[in-house]
Motif scaffolding. Structure first.
Motif, PDB file in Angstrom:
ATOM      1  N   THR A  17       0.844  -1.194   0.000  1.00 55.84           N
ATOM      2  CA  THR A  17       0.000   0.000   0.000  1.00 55.84           C
ATOM      3  C   THR A  17       0.881   1.246   0.000  1.00 55.84           C
ATOM      4  O   THR A  17       2.085   1.177   0.274  1.00 55.84           O
ATOM      5  N   GLU A  19       2.580   4.628   1.272  1.00 57.74           N
ATOM      6  CA  GLU A  19       3.004   5.133   2.571  1.00 57.74           C
ATOM      7  C   GLU A  19       2.142   6.327   2.966  1.00 57.74           C
ATOM      8  O   GLU A  19       1.676   7.078   2.106  1.00 57.74           O
ATOM      9  N   PRO A  20       1.913   6.527   4.266  1.00 51.71           N
ATOM     10  CA  PRO A  20       1.099   7.679   4.697  1.00 51.71           C
ATOM     11  C   PRO A  20       1.796   9.001   4.388  1.00 51.71           C
ATOM     12  O   PRO A  20       3.028   9.094   4.443  1.00 51.71           O
ATOM     13  N   ARG A  21       0.988  10.000   4.068  1.00 54.69           N
ATOM     14  CA  ARG A  21       1.524  11.344   3.841  1.00 54.69           C
ATOM     15  C   ARG A  21       1.557  12.094   5.161  1.00 54.69           C
ATOM     16  O   ARG A  21       0.525  12.361   5.770  1.00 54.69           O
ATOM     17  N   MET A  22       2.737  12.443   5.601  1.00 58.55           N
ATOM     18  CA  MET A  22       2.902  13.100   6.899  1.00 58.55           C
ATOM     19  C   MET A  22       2.612  14.593   6.778  1.00 58.55           C
ATOM     20  O   MET A  22       3.129  15.278   5.900  1.00 58.55           O
ATOM     21  N   GLN A  23       1.778  15.113   7.695  1.00 57.78           N
ATOM     22  CA  GLN A  23       1.471  16.539   7.760  1.00 57.78           C
ATOM     23  C   GLN A  23       2.498  17.249   8.662  1.00 57.78           C
ATOM     24  O   GLN A  23       3.201  16.598   9.447  1.00 57.78           O
ATOM     25  N   GLU A  26       2.667  16.280  12.272  1.00 63.44           N
ATOM     26  CA  GLU A  26       2.668  14.838  12.512  1.00 63.44           C
ATOM     27  C   GLU A  26       4.074  14.264  12.598  1.00 63.44           C
ATOM     28  O   GLU A  26       5.068  14.886  12.215  1.00 63.44           O
ATOM     29  N   LEU A  28       6.077  10.572  11.649  1.00 64.41           N
ATOM     30  CA  LEU A  28       6.014   9.291  10.945  1.00 64.41           C
ATOM     31  C   LEU A  28       6.657   8.230  11.829  1.00 64.41           C
ATOM     32  O   LEU A  28       7.802   8.394  12.281  1.00 64.41           O
ATOM     33  N   LEU A 118      -9.530   6.736   8.600  1.00 66.32           N
ATOM     34  CA  LEU A 118      -8.207   6.965   9.177  1.00 66.32           C
ATOM     35  C   LEU A 118      -7.532   5.603   9.364  1.00 66.32           C
ATOM     36  O   LEU A 118      -7.880   4.849  10.276  1.00 66.32           O
ATOM     37  N   ASP A 119      -6.585   5.304   8.478  1.00 70.94           N
ATOM     38  CA  ASP A 119      -5.932   4.000   8.521  1.00 70.94           C
ATOM     39  C   ASP A 119      -5.188   3.788   9.825  1.00 70.94           C
ATOM     40  O   ASP A 119      -4.692   4.737  10.452  1.00 70.94           O
ATOM     41  N   ILE A 126       2.975   4.533  10.122  1.00 69.00           N
ATOM     42  CA  ILE A 126       1.767   5.298  10.423  1.00 69.00           C
ATOM     43  C   ILE A 126       2.186   6.723  10.766  1.00 69.00           C
ATOM     44  O   ILE A 126       3.239   6.939  11.391  1.00 69.00           O
ATOM     45  N   ALA A 127       1.384   7.697  10.345  1.00 67.13           N
ATOM     46  CA  ALA A 127       1.648   9.108  10.658  1.00 67.13           C
ATOM     47  C   ALA A 127       0.570   9.619  11.594  1.00 67.13           C
ATOM     48  O   ALA A 127      -0.622   9.455  11.334  1.00 67.13           O
TER      49      ALA A 127
END
Length: 342
Positions: A17, A19-23, A26, A28, A118-119, A126-127
């Motif tokens: 999948t 990767e999460p987009r970090m804000q 946030e 990581l 929210l995964d 995870i972020a």
């Protein structure tokens, strides 16, 4: 990255999948351990409106900081962290009042519903907002830290309705939450602590965790509890199941002016016996999530005053997650906690 994804009702797949987009606010996190929660198992069949596929589930987890957003302070790559699973804004009115678990606008990690998706943490990365993180003490393993959330949930319930010293207390349901509550009640000086559970093996776990007595949840349990307390009943009952029958059992067990603390709940409506509650001045208290208990339970795990090791039934790679979900659904091995390693 690899993740365990709920792709359809009752169907999990270990897959690649994004990767999460970090804000900017946030962090990581590279996940090291993620426990399968009871709510994850309950949501697997798609019957819950909180687990709408596709979704990465999981929220009881720990890991290592990989990257830090520009607005985050106090964390750096390499830090070992556990994290809370309720995402909220620091500007929320309830958060400002110190009640972040009751925030008006909140999201839960590992939840997909009509309002948001929210995964969760059954993935390599995870972020999350930096204010959800807690530092893991050096002597606490990632597997132990992954159980900080259920321990904090039990601690929160205890904080809402703390027993007096040597005060009779009962716990209905000896799953993970119930067993942690029994340990905490024992540390708090409650006595006698009475466990109510239909499964014999879990009744034995309850006795090992500090319960003085452990009864089956049959029709006579209220009378047995009263006979053990000079006919009075207990001052507090923690109901970790939240069903109509367990609420009635709890009320049958209570002394006058007692309180039922409902820690767990089912998705069925429950009728309360209001006449009994009024005549005996009984209280019904709900316990919602966690609010500030993480540091305390992590410290207690580090000092070995709170034992979470016996809850860890199985440790397995995340790639085998679907297999262990199936075993939990079928209750094949009477497992407590399965810890998955990405």
């Amino acid at each position: 990255m690899k993740a365990l994804v709920l792709i359809a009702s009752g169907q999990l797949e270990y897959q690649e999948t994004a990767e999460p987009r970090m804000q900017p606010n946030e962090v990581l996190i590279r996940v090291q351990a993620c426990a399968i929660g009871e709510d994850d198992v309950a949501g697997l069949d798609g019957g819950s409106d909180l687990r709408v596929p596709p979704l990465i589930m999981g929220h009881e987890a720990s890991g290592v900081v990989e990257q830090v957003g520009g607005q985050v302070h106090g964390w750096r790559p390499g830090d070992r962290v556990a994290f809370e699973s309720l995402v909220y804004s620091l500007e929320d009115r309830q958060v400002r009042a110190g009640l972040y678990h009751l925030a008006d606008a909140k999201k839960r990690v590992g939840v997909s519903c009509q309002a948001y998706r929210l995964d969760g943490a059954m993935a390599e990365l995870i972020a999350l907002p930096g204010h959800l993180l807690h530092r893991i003490p050096d002597s606490v393993s990632f597997d132990q830290a992954a159980l900080a959330e259920p321990a904090a949930l039990a601690a929160h319930a205890l904080r809402l309705t703390p027993p007096n010293l040597n005060q009779a207390t009962a716990v209905i349901g000896c799953g993970v939450t119930g067993l942690l509550l029994i340990q905490l009640l024992s540390l708090a000086g409650a006595a006698p602590i009475i466990a109510v559970e239909h499964d014999e093996e879990r009744r034995n776990f309850a006795l090992d965790s500090g319960a003085d007595e452990a009864f089956s949840d049959d029709a006579g349990v209220g009378e047995r509890i009263r006979s053990l307390t000079a006919g009075h009943g207990v001052a507090v009952v923690f109901d970790t199941l939240g069903r109509a029958d367990t609420l009635q059992t709890a009320i049958d067990c209570l002394d006058g002016n007692g309180v039922v603390n409902v820690v767990g709940f089912s998705d069925t409506s429950v009728q309360a016996p209001l006449q009994q509650m009024v005549e005996r001045q009984l209280r019904l208290q709900g316990s919602c999530g966690v609010c500030g208990e993480f540091p305390a339970v992590l410290d207690m795990i580090a000092r070995r005053t709170l034992d979470v090791d016996f809850l860890q039934s199985i440790k397995a790679p995340l790639s085998e997650g679907a297999l262990w979900f199936d075993k939990l659904v079928r209750n094949e091995q009477k497992l407590l906690k399965v810890i998955l390693h990405p």
